[in-house]
Design an enzyme around this catalytic site. Structure first.
Site, PDB file in Angstrom:
ATOM      1  N   ARG A  50      84.431  56.225  43.975  1.00 57.27           N
ATOM      2  CA  ARG A  50      84.430  55.369  45.164  1.00 57.27           C
ATOM      3  C   ARG A  50      85.818  54.771  45.377  1.00 57.27           C
ATOM      4  O   ARG A  50      86.284  54.606  46.491  1.00 57.27           O
ATOM      5  CB  ARG A  50      83.370  54.255  45.052  1.00 57.27           C
ATOM      6  CG  ARG A  50      83.437  53.296  46.237  1.00 57.27           C
ATOM      7  CD  ARG A  50      82.247  52.341  46.419  1.00 57.27           C
ATOM      8  NE  ARG A  50      81.509  52.009  45.242  1.00 57.27           N
ATOM      9  CZ  ARG A  50      81.892  51.135  44.299  1.00 57.27           C
ATOM     10  NH1 ARG A  50      83.040  50.493  44.405  1.00 57.27           N
ATOM     11  NH2 ARG A  50      81.118  50.905  43.258  1.00 57.27           N
ATOM     12  N   TYR A 103      83.715  53.540  73.575  1.00 56.99           N
ATOM     13  CA  TYR A 103      82.700  54.491  73.079  1.00 56.99           C
ATOM     14  C   TYR A 103      81.365  53.769  72.828  1.00 56.99           C
ATOM     15  O   TYR A 103      81.350  52.680  72.242  1.00 56.99           O
ATOM     16  CB  TYR A 103      83.240  55.134  71.788  1.00 56.99           C
ATOM     17  CG  TYR A 103      82.247  55.954  71.029  1.00 56.99           C
ATOM     18  CD1 TYR A 103      81.854  57.213  71.486  1.00 56.99           C
ATOM     19  CD2 TYR A 103      81.695  55.486  69.837  1.00 56.99           C
ATOM     20  CE1 TYR A 103      80.931  57.970  70.771  1.00 56.99           C
ATOM     21  CE2 TYR A 103      80.779  56.238  69.119  1.00 56.99           C
ATOM     22  CZ  TYR A 103      80.401  57.473  69.596  1.00 56.99           C
ATOM     23  OH  TYR A 103      79.498  58.218  68.898  1.00 56.99           O
ATOM     24  N   ASP A 175      91.792  53.291  69.269  1.00 58.08           N
ATOM     25  CA  ASP A 175      90.951  54.443  68.952  1.00 58.08           C
ATOM     26  C   ASP A 175      91.597  55.655  69.632  1.00 58.08           C
ATOM     27  O   ASP A 175      91.563  55.796  70.846  1.00 58.08           O
ATOM     28  CB  ASP A 175      89.529  54.193  69.474  1.00 58.08           C
ATOM     29  CG  ASP A 175      88.559  55.300  69.076  1.00 58.08           C
ATOM     30  OD1 ASP A 175      89.010  56.446  68.894  1.00 58.08           O
ATOM     31  OD2 ASP A 175      87.348  55.020  68.966  1.00 58.08           O
ATOM     32  N   LYS A 200      85.470  64.652  65.588  1.00 54.17           N
ATOM     33  CA  LYS A 200      85.806  65.255  66.878  1.00 54.17           C
ATOM     34  C   LYS A 200      86.970  66.241  66.717  1.00 54.17           C
ATOM     35  O   LYS A 200      86.820  67.224  66.009  1.00 54.17           O
ATOM     36  CB  LYS A 200      86.098  64.140  67.884  1.00 54.17           C
ATOM     37  CG  LYS A 200      85.078  62.985  67.835  1.00 54.17           C
ATOM     38  CD  LYS A 200      83.685  63.396  68.264  1.00 54.17           C
ATOM     39  CE  LYS A 200      82.620  62.347  67.954  1.00 54.17           C
ATOM     40  NZ  LYS A 200      82.901  61.001  68.416  1.00 54.17           N
TER      41      LYS A 200
HETATM   42  C1  LIG Z   1      82.510  59.716  68.105  1.00 58.44           C
HETATM   43  C2  LIG Z   1      83.414  58.581  68.350  1.00 58.44           C
HETATM   44  C3  LIG Z   1      83.434  57.482  67.491  1.00 58.44           C
HETATM   45  C4  LIG Z   1      82.484  57.343  66.310  1.00 58.44           C
HETATM   46  O1  LIG Z   1      82.711  58.307  65.344  1.00 58.44           O
HETATM   47  P1  LIG Z   1      81.549  58.900  64.381  1.00 58.44           P
HETATM   48  O2  LIG Z   1      82.303  59.872  63.548  1.00 58.44           O
HETATM   49  O3  LIG Z   1      80.509  59.508  65.262  1.00 58.44           O
HETATM   50  O4  LIG Z   1      81.031  57.754  63.606  1.00 58.44           O
HETATM   51  C5  LIG Z   1      84.333  56.466  67.757  1.00 58.44           C
HETATM   52  N1  LIG Z   1      85.156  56.521  68.806  1.00 58.44           N
HETATM   53  C6  LIG Z   1      85.178  57.569  69.662  1.00 58.44           C
HETATM   54  C7  LIG Z   1      86.120  57.573  70.805  1.00 58.44           C
HETATM   55  C8  LIG Z   1      84.303  58.625  69.466  1.00 58.44           C
HETATM   56  O5  LIG Z   1      84.300  59.652  70.328  1.00 58.44           O
END
Ligand SMILES: *Cc1c(COP(=O)(O)O)cnc(C)c1O
Length: 383
Positions: A50, A103, A175, A200
């Site tokens: 961890r 998001y 983000d 993504k």
């Molecule tokens: C998918 C997404 C998240 C969250 O990510 P996860 O891997 O699904 O927890 C946060 N911000 C954006 C812009 C996203 O597209």
């Protein structure tokens, strides 16, 4: 890798070095929870997975190298786990200014989980700079930006947000999931923390869940590393390996995503059955100039409003053959999503209306297929 290489070279080599015992060119998956110690507290730098694991260490080194301006990075079990780690540095009574079309899962994390610890989240339209200035106070600890936003593809001025954050002593969080490290470098524009949902574009093959934080400051890294260790939302060594394998093609994938998205955006913009197209690469986008200034490419996400009623939308979705109806984005395959009923269903209805997310809006994640096949698929579904 030295930072003077071009990004397409960096992503191929990032984080990995031949394994010293065997020469294996890829970092092995160290599936181990613990490590043998020579004497109490005397070990090779690893005592429990961890805290530290060699595969994750390579993963985090690679994350540092692929995000320009980063000096340190941390890997998490998901994008939201990475976001949660940032929130866990806050105290009760702190304020966070968030862009209003953040998001959906981020909004849910704020409204449903962290608001109950008396953290005040203020959702504002960040294309209105004066509104952000007016909202920021010395109690504001974070300004939380997403750009381009989802699904309306608003572009937010990261440099200006950084100045506002500095003026009140807040940290700027960006983000960067939609742009990917290839097309946008928020740390070089004054951001303190960059987030990616590695699920993504970074993962890119719709086969893993992961998250990342990148920073340019050692003290901030230490603070977040403590949260990662103490709260424990780490990825498994297998996921870290998947990540290391995925990023090697990130450069060429992003190039193809962006090229295809531009072709599709222009096609849709000229189609009589389409009302609005939201893509930062189109000259008709209200913040096209800003997008050009702060992004080196426009990435592969776009949204549009279909003319007609909801039945027409359903018919269109049924007829699509290449575009799969699914949540998520950033994979090699093209996807279509209905924000109102899918990704943004958890956004309060009133806010959804204000943002223009209606029954006729569709969001496309443009894959890396041949663009002529994507156009042909859209054309037959629109006919
Ligand atoms: C998918 C997404 C998240 C969250 O990510 P996860 O891997 O699904 O927890 C946060 N911000 C954006 C812009 C996203 O597209």
């Amino acid at each position: 890798m030295s930072s003077d290489h071009k990004i397409k070279t960096t992503v191929v080599h990032a984080g990995t070095e031949p394994e010293p015992r065997t020469g294996a060119i890829m970092t092995p998956i160290f599936l181990t929870s613990t490590y043998v110690q020579e004497a109490p507290g005397v070990h090779k730098g690893y005592d429990y997975s961890r805290a530290d694991n060699p595969t994750r260490e390579a993963h985090e080194k690679a994350l540092t190298q692929i995000e320009r301006g980063a000096t340190h990075a941390l890997a998490f079990a998901s994008g939201l786990a990475a976001e949660q780690a940032i929130l866990q540095t806050l105290n009760s009574g702190d304020r966070v200014i968030v862009c209003d079309d953040v998001y959906g899962g981020t909004g849910r994390l704020f409204r449903r989980l962290f608001a109950k610890y008396n953290i005040d989240f203020q959702f504002v339209d960040m294309s209105d700079i004066n509104l952000v200035k007016k909202t920021a106070t010395p109690n504001t600890k974070l300004i939380w930006v997403e750009s381009p936003t989802n699904p309306t593809m608003k572009v937010i001025d990261i440099g200006v947000m950084s100045q506002i954050a500095k003026s009140v002593g807040a940290r700027l969080v960006v983000d960067n999931t939609f742009a990917s490290p290839i097309f946008q470098s928020p740390l070089l524009m004054g951001a303190d923390i960059v987030i990616h949902s590695s699920t993504k574009y970074i993962g890119g093959h719709s086969d893993m869940i992961g998250g990342a934080l990148m920073v340019a400051d050692k003290a901030l890294f230490t603070e977040l590393k403590f949260v990662q260790f103490a709260a424990g939302a780490v990825p498994s060594p297998f996921e870290s390996f998947m990540f290391l394998r995925s990023i090697k093609t990130l450069g060429i994938r992003m190039e193809q995503h962006a090229k295809n998205a531009m072709v599709v955006a222009e096609f849709l913009e000229n189609h009589p059955k389409v009302k609005n197209v939201f893509y930062p690469g189109l000259k008709s986008h209200p913040q096209y100039e800003l997008a050009k200034k702060q992004m080196s490419g426009f990435s592969g996400m776009l949204s549009f409003d279909l003319k007609g009623d909801y039945d027409a939308v359903l018919k269109f979705l049924k007829k699509l053959k290449i575009f799969a109806l699914a949540e998520s984005l950033g994979g090699v395959e093209s996807l279509v999503n209905h924000p109102e009923k899918m990704t943004h269903a958890s956004v309060p209805e009133e806010l959804r209306k204000k943002l223009g997310i209606g029954p006729n809006m569709l969001r496309l994640s443009i894959g890396i297929e041949d663009s002529s096949d994507l156009i042909a698929d859209l054309m037959q579904a629109l006919s």
